[in-house]
Design a protein around this motif. Structure first.
Motif, PDB file in Angstrom:
ATOM      1  N   LYS A 159     -30.437  52.344 -25.284  1.00 39.37           N
ATOM      2  CA  LYS A 159     -29.941  51.087 -24.720  1.00 39.37           C
ATOM      3  C   LYS A 159     -28.430  50.941 -24.915  1.00 39.37           C
ATOM      4  CE  LYS A 159     -31.640  46.352 -24.136  1.00 39.37           C
ATOM      5  NZ  LYS A 159     -32.497  45.264 -24.709  1.00 39.37           N
ATOM      6  N   GLY A 160     -27.718  52.064 -24.774  1.00 43.80           N
ATOM      7  CA  GLY A 160     -26.265  52.062 -24.857  1.00 43.80           C
ATOM      8  C   GLY A 160     -25.691  52.019 -26.250  1.00 43.80           C
ATOM      9  N   GLU A 162     -42.251  70.763 -35.046  1.00 45.02           N
ATOM     10  CA  GLU A 162     -42.785  69.413 -35.172  1.00 45.02           C
ATOM     11  C   GLU A 162     -41.912  68.614 -36.120  1.00 45.02           C
ATOM     12  OE1 GLU A 162     -46.830  69.588 -36.484  1.00 45.02           O
ATOM     13  OE2 GLU A 162     -47.578  70.398 -34.588  1.00 45.02           O
ATOM     14  N   GLY A 163     -41.813  67.314 -35.862  1.00 46.49           N
ATOM     15  CA  GLY A 163     -41.038  66.467 -36.753  1.00 46.49           C
ATOM     16  C   GLY A 163     -41.238  65.004 -36.422  1.00 46.49           C
ATOM     17  N   SER A 164     -40.791  64.147 -37.337  1.00 45.82           N
ATOM     18  CA  SER A 164     -40.857  62.705 -37.106  1.00 45.82           C
ATOM     19  C   SER A 164     -39.761  62.024 -37.913  1.00 45.82           C
ATOM     20  CB  SER A 164     -42.229  62.139 -37.484  1.00 45.82           C
ATOM     21  OG  SER A 164     -42.453  62.264 -38.870  1.00 45.82           O
ATOM     22  N   ARG A 165     -39.392  60.824 -37.456  1.00 47.06           N
ATOM     23  CA  ARG A 165     -38.361  60.062 -38.137  1.00 47.06           C
ATOM     24  C   ARG A 165     -38.572  58.582 -37.830  1.00 47.06           C
ATOM     25  NH1 ARG A 165     -32.974  59.657 -40.325  1.00 47.06           N
ATOM     26  NH2 ARG A 165     -32.933  57.436 -40.776  1.00 47.06           N
ATOM     27  N   ARG A 166     -38.538  57.746 -38.860  1.00 43.57           N
ATOM     28  CA  ARG A 166     -38.680  56.311 -38.665  1.00 43.57           C
ATOM     29  C   ARG A 166     -37.299  55.685 -38.452  1.00 43.57           C
ATOM     30  NH1 ARG A 166     -42.301  52.556 -42.576  1.00 43.57           N
ATOM     31  NH2 ARG A 166     -43.907  53.736 -41.488  1.00 43.57           N
ATOM     32  N   ILE A 167     -37.217  54.807 -37.454  1.00 46.50           N
ATOM     33  CA  ILE A 167     -35.986  54.075 -37.195  1.00 46.50           C
ATOM     34  C   ILE A 167     -36.304  52.580 -37.083  1.00 46.50           C
ATOM     35  CG2 ILE A 167     -34.892  56.018 -35.999  1.00 46.50           C
ATOM     36  CD1 ILE A 167     -35.456  54.522 -33.350  1.00 46.50           C
ATOM     37  N   ASP A 168     -35.259  51.762 -37.144  1.00 45.35           N
ATOM     38  CA  ASP A 168     -35.389  50.319 -36.951  1.00 45.35           C
ATOM     39  C   ASP A 168     -34.950  50.018 -35.524  1.00 45.35           C
ATOM     40  OD1 ASP A 168     -35.014  47.514 -36.852  1.00 45.35           O
ATOM     41  OD2 ASP A 168     -34.635  47.448 -39.006  1.00 45.35           O
ATOM     42  N   ARG A 169     -35.875  49.533 -34.699  1.00 50.43           N
ATOM     43  CA  ARG A 169     -35.559  49.319 -33.290  1.00 50.43           C
ATOM     44  C   ARG A 169     -34.457  48.274 -33.089  1.00 50.43           C
ATOM     45  NH1 ARG A 169     -38.480  44.937 -30.882  1.00 50.43           N
ATOM     46  NH2 ARG A 169     -39.948  43.951 -32.322  1.00 50.43           N
ATOM     47  N   LEU A 187     -33.254  46.422 -29.510  1.00 50.63           N
ATOM     48  CA  LEU A 187     -34.623  46.137 -29.060  1.00 50.63           C
ATOM     49  C   LEU A 187     -35.185  45.065 -29.987  1.00 50.63           C
ATOM     50  CD1 LEU A 187     -33.926  49.079 -28.028  1.00 50.63           C
ATOM     51  CD2 LEU A 187     -36.369  49.496 -28.006  1.00 50.63           C
ATOM     52  N   LYS A 188     -34.892  43.808 -29.663  1.00 49.34           N
ATOM     53  CA  LYS A 188     -35.123  42.725 -30.622  1.00 49.34           C
ATOM     54  C   LYS A 188     -36.272  41.791 -30.272  1.00 49.34           C
ATOM     55  CE  LYS A 188     -30.321  42.751 -32.163  1.00 49.34           C
ATOM     56  NZ  LYS A 188     -29.102  41.967 -32.436  1.00 49.34           N
ATOM     57  N   ASP A 206     -40.694  46.133 -36.440  1.00 44.26           N
ATOM     58  CA  ASP A 206     -39.341  46.634 -36.200  1.00 44.26           C
ATOM     59  C   ASP A 206     -39.239  48.132 -36.474  1.00 44.26           C
ATOM     60  OD1 ASP A 206     -38.377  44.164 -35.449  1.00 44.26           O
ATOM     61  OD2 ASP A 206     -37.613  43.657 -37.444  1.00 44.26           O
ATOM     62  N   LYS A 207     -40.145  48.650 -37.282  1.00 43.36           N
ATOM     63  CA  LYS A 207     -40.101  50.063 -37.647  1.00 43.36           C
ATOM     64  C   LYS A 207     -40.854  50.897 -36.620  1.00 43.36           C
ATOM     65  CE  LYS A 207     -37.861  49.018 -41.361  1.00 43.36           C
ATOM     66  NZ  LYS A 207     -36.410  49.269 -41.421  1.00 43.36           N
ATOM     67  N   ILE A 208     -40.157  51.848 -36.032  1.00 48.89           N
ATOM     68  CA  ILE A 208     -40.725  52.731 -35.027  1.00 48.89           C
ATOM     69  C   ILE A 208     -40.652  54.164 -35.555  1.00 48.89           C
ATOM     70  CG2 ILE A 208     -40.578  53.547 -32.647  1.00 48.89           C
ATOM     71  CD1 ILE A 208     -41.076  50.581 -32.801  1.00 48.89           C
TER      72      ILE A 208
END
Length: 196
Positions: A114-115, A142-149, A154-155, A169-171
């Protein structure tokens, strides 16, 4: 990593037919919603001389989001979430690849959603490499990572009577990659599809 890179240096491309670029998050605080992006392009450049300069690139079409629910997918494409008409791509460009131990790597770089661009590091496991029936040299990761949207704008959310929220909020970003090496020699251009 040196042995791996010396054996497999060069260009690799993600095989969309056998790769999943996905995500998961909590819904209503109690269940998980999983989804994926169906249209994307990705590549890996393996540099044997300067392993940390090996590079991963990924470009995802936001409109291809698929959570197996058409109404939810349409909502995710709006400005409440990804705003696909104005920000049609999610991208990742790595800046460094570090080996943790045999078969385990940390790929660091910039992700843009989203820019908004943020640097993240993604733990990646090397699953293996082999020739497929069409003669392609194919590697799995293979891999994964948690981010805060919210870090990416993305609110949107809705409060629940319990005091919680509808969407976490955690994706968790999820990567299951099958990559094909670009090689000189025989092998049909459509091998990825033909190997289904």
């Amino acid at each position: 990593m040196a042995e791996l890179l010396s054996d497999y240096a060069g260009q690799w491309r993600f095989d969309p037919a056998h790769t999943r670029i996905g995500f998961s998050t909590r819904h209503a605080m109690v269940t998980k919603v999983r989804g994926a992006f169906n249209d994307f392009e990705g590549s890996i450049t393996v540099d044997a001389d300067n392993p940390e300069r090996s590079q991963v690139r990924l470009s995802v079409d936001v409109a291809s989001i698929d959570t197996r629910n058409a109404d939810r997918d349409q909502h995710l494409r709006t400005n409440d979430f990804f705003d696909a008409p104005h920000f049609p791509k999610i991208t990742f460009v790595s800046s460094r690849v570090d080996q943790v131990d045999e078969g385990h790597f940390i790929v660091s770089g910039d992700v843009t959603i989203k820019g908004i661009t943020k640097e993240i590091s993604i733990p990646i496991d090397f699953i293996g490499v082999d020739r497929d029936p069409m003669g392609n040299l194919r590697a799995g990761f293979e891999g994964s990572r948690r981010i805060d949207r919210q870090d990416f704008g993305l609110k949107w959310n809705t409060a629940l009577d319990s005091g919680g929220v509808l969407v976490s909020d955690k994706i968790t970003l999820e990567f299951e990659v099958s990559a094909i090496k670009n090689e000189d020699g025989p092998g049909p251009a459509g091998a990825a599809q033909a190997a289904d």
